[in-house]
Write an enzyme that holds these catalytic residues in place. Structure first.
Site, short mmCIF file in Angstrom:
data_model
loop_
_atom_site.label_atom_id
_atom_site.label_comp_id
_atom_site.label_asym_id
_atom_site.label_seq_id
_atom_site.Cartn_x
_atom_site.Cartn_y
_atom_site.Cartn_z
N THR A 106 7.59 2.27 -1.93
CA THR A 106 7.74 3.56 -2.59
C THR A 106 6.72 4.58 -2.11
O THR A 106 7.02 5.77 -2.01
CB THR A 106 7.60 3.37 -4.13
OG1 THR A 106 8.68 2.57 -4.57
CG2 THR A 106 7.62 4.68 -4.89
N ASP B 210 11.86 -1.25 2.10
CA ASP B 210 11.72 -1.55 0.68
C ASP B 210 11.25 -3.00 0.64
O ASP B 210 11.84 -3.87 1.32
CB ASP B 210 13.10 -1.41 0.00
CG ASP B 210 13.01 -1.59 -1.51
OD1 ASP B 210 12.49 -2.63 -1.95
OD2 ASP B 210 13.47 -0.71 -2.24
N SER B 211 10.22 -3.31 -0.12
CA SER B 211 9.65 -4.65 -0.03
C SER B 211 10.57 -5.74 -0.58
O SER B 211 10.27 -6.93 -0.43
CB SER B 211 8.27 -4.72 -0.69
OG SER B 211 8.38 -4.78 -2.08
N THR C 72 5.86 -2.33 -4.11
CA THR C 72 5.25 -3.10 -5.20
C THR C 72 6.07 -4.33 -5.60
O THR C 72 5.53 -5.28 -6.15
CB THR C 72 5.06 -2.21 -6.46
OG1 THR C 72 6.33 -1.71 -6.86
CG2 THR C 72 4.10 -1.07 -6.18
N ARG D 105 10.70 -23.55 -13.25
CA ARG D 105 9.95 -22.85 -14.31
C ARG D 105 10.32 -23.50 -15.62
O ARG D 105 11.44 -23.37 -16.11
CB ARG D 105 10.34 -21.37 -14.35
CG ARG D 105 9.93 -20.64 -13.10
CD ARG D 105 10.26 -19.19 -13.19
NE ARG D 105 9.21 -18.47 -13.88
CZ ARG D 105 9.20 -17.15 -14.03
NH1 ARG D 105 10.17 -16.41 -13.56
NH2 ARG D 105 8.20 -16.56 -14.65
N1 ASP Z 1 11.38 -1.15 -4.33
C1 ASP Z 1 10.06 -0.67 -3.95
C2 ASP Z 1 9.45 -1.66 -2.99
O1 ASP Z 1 9.02 -2.69 -3.40
C3 ASP Z 1 9.21 -0.51 -5.17
C4 ASP Z 1 7.83 0.05 -4.90
O2 ASP Z 1 7.33 0.17 -3.83
O3 ASP Z 1 7.17 0.41 -5.91
O4 ASP Z 1 9.41 -1.40 -1.81
#
Ligand code: ASP
Length: 338
Positions: free
Chosen positions: A17, A59-60, A91, A242
């Site tokens: 992001t 995008d991660s 994130t 889990r």
């Molecule tokens: N979908 C985004 C990612 O992980 C979320 C972020 O970066 O906050 O690339």
């Protein structure tokens, strides 16, 4: 101050992001908003002399172990040229990457600081610059010489961090390990022991991860027979379950015998608490104790992200059940308590 040497920091971009913009449907997509970031280098020049390096712009959610390897390889190749590294990352899977790097960069004694943002740099009120600027400062101060996550006001050990909130700005927490520092008007560092002890040894790259791992969450009514196919097929080399509360399982269906069967076939079954803020403790209840007797391995106080990545890393090194058990129970990079 004449003669004061400004630390050299390499900024590594992987997307997220922090560098996204809206597409025509209004969704955020990777958009190479790095010019805004690199333009601020001038503002940061009192703190550090910055260079940049692109690995990917994703995008991660599309992160892979191959990309973890590429990031680790950049740090390994440039380790002696820089005093520290700052990595921008999405994130969503950030804590998987911090964990992977903590295992891949054996004997790390320099700051490798990861960060991201909840709002892109192109949006008003973005947390991007705050996080990025503080990450550069933390890397430049060199008080934290390990893989760490700087996000909002927290400085966390990377392999102890976890994404807690999807919408709040303070998205990450460190449920089982104290903060390494806190960001306010000034940056405060708290005493901590580095994961790799002294005397310093040469940095070693150990960045192979097996993807033949499957992760399942229990719920009342869970039918365990899927495990029987997984075990007999033997394609998957590790199973993560889990469990309930501290890691307990249903002991009145076939799950226990399937754990025993997997163990017999040298497929480790890692049991982990489903409470994000809790440690896996399997001795308290009979429903956990029996799982241990059947052969399950406890994730102890590791986060789900770290336990998963550690199992992937371990399976890339060995097939031998005793060695797998031994590595999983050993603190490798500060990811678990003694
Ligand atoms: N979908 C985004 C990612 O992980 C979320 C972020 O970066 O906050 O690339």
């Amino acid at each position: 101050m004449p003669g004061k040497k400004v630390p050299k920091i390499l900024l590594v971009f992987t997307g997220g992001t922090i560098s996204m913009a809206k597409n025509s449907q209004g969704s955020w997509v990777p958009a190479k908003h790095t010019a805004e970031i690199t333009n601020t280098f001038a503002l940061m020049k009192k703190e550090a002399c910055l260079d940049s390096h692109f690995v990917v712009d994703i995008d991660s959610s599309n992160m892979t172990p191959e990309i973890w390897q590429k990031i680790a390889a950049v740090i390994y190749a440039k380790y002696h040229q820089y005093d520290g590294f700052v990595i921008t990352h999405g994130t969503d899977t950030l804590s998987y990457t911090t964990s992977a790097l903590s295992f891949a960069l054996v004997n790390l004694h320099k700051p490798v600081i990861l960060t991201g943002a909840q709002k892109p740099i192109s949006e008003l009120g973005s947390d991007s610059m705050f996080n990025l600027f503080n990450s550069v400062k933390v890397a430049a101060h060199r008080r934290i010489r390990e893989v760490a996550l700087v996000f909002d006001t927290r400085i966390m050990r990377g392999n102890r961090s976890s994404k807690q909130y999807a919408q709040k700005i303070d998205a990450f927490w460190s449920p089982q390990y104290p903060l390494l520092g806190e960001i306010g008007v000034d940056i405060k560092y708290f005493p901590h022991k580095s994961p790799f002890s002294r005397p310093k040894k040469e940095l070693k790259l150990q960045s192979q991860f097996s993807t033949r791992v499957i992760s399942l969450s229990l719920f009342p009514g869970f039918e365990p027979h899927i495990l029987s196919d997984i075990i007999e097929e033997k394609w998957y080399r590790g199973i993560i379950i889990r469990g309930f509360g501290p890691g307990n399982i249903n002991t009145e269906n076939e799950l226990l015998s399937l754990i025993a069967r997997a163990t017999e076939r040298a497929i480790p079954v890692l049991l982990i608490s489903s409470c994000a803020g809790g440690t896996t403790i399997l001795g308290t209840y009979e429903t956990g104790q029996k799982a241990i007797v059947a052969g399950a391995i406890s994730a102890a106080d590791m986060t789900l992200e770290t336990a998963t990545v550690k199992l992937m890393w371990t399976l890339a090194q060995t097939n031998d059940m005793a060695s797998i058990r031994q590595i999983m129970a050993t603190n490798i990079a500060g990811e678990m308590g003694p």
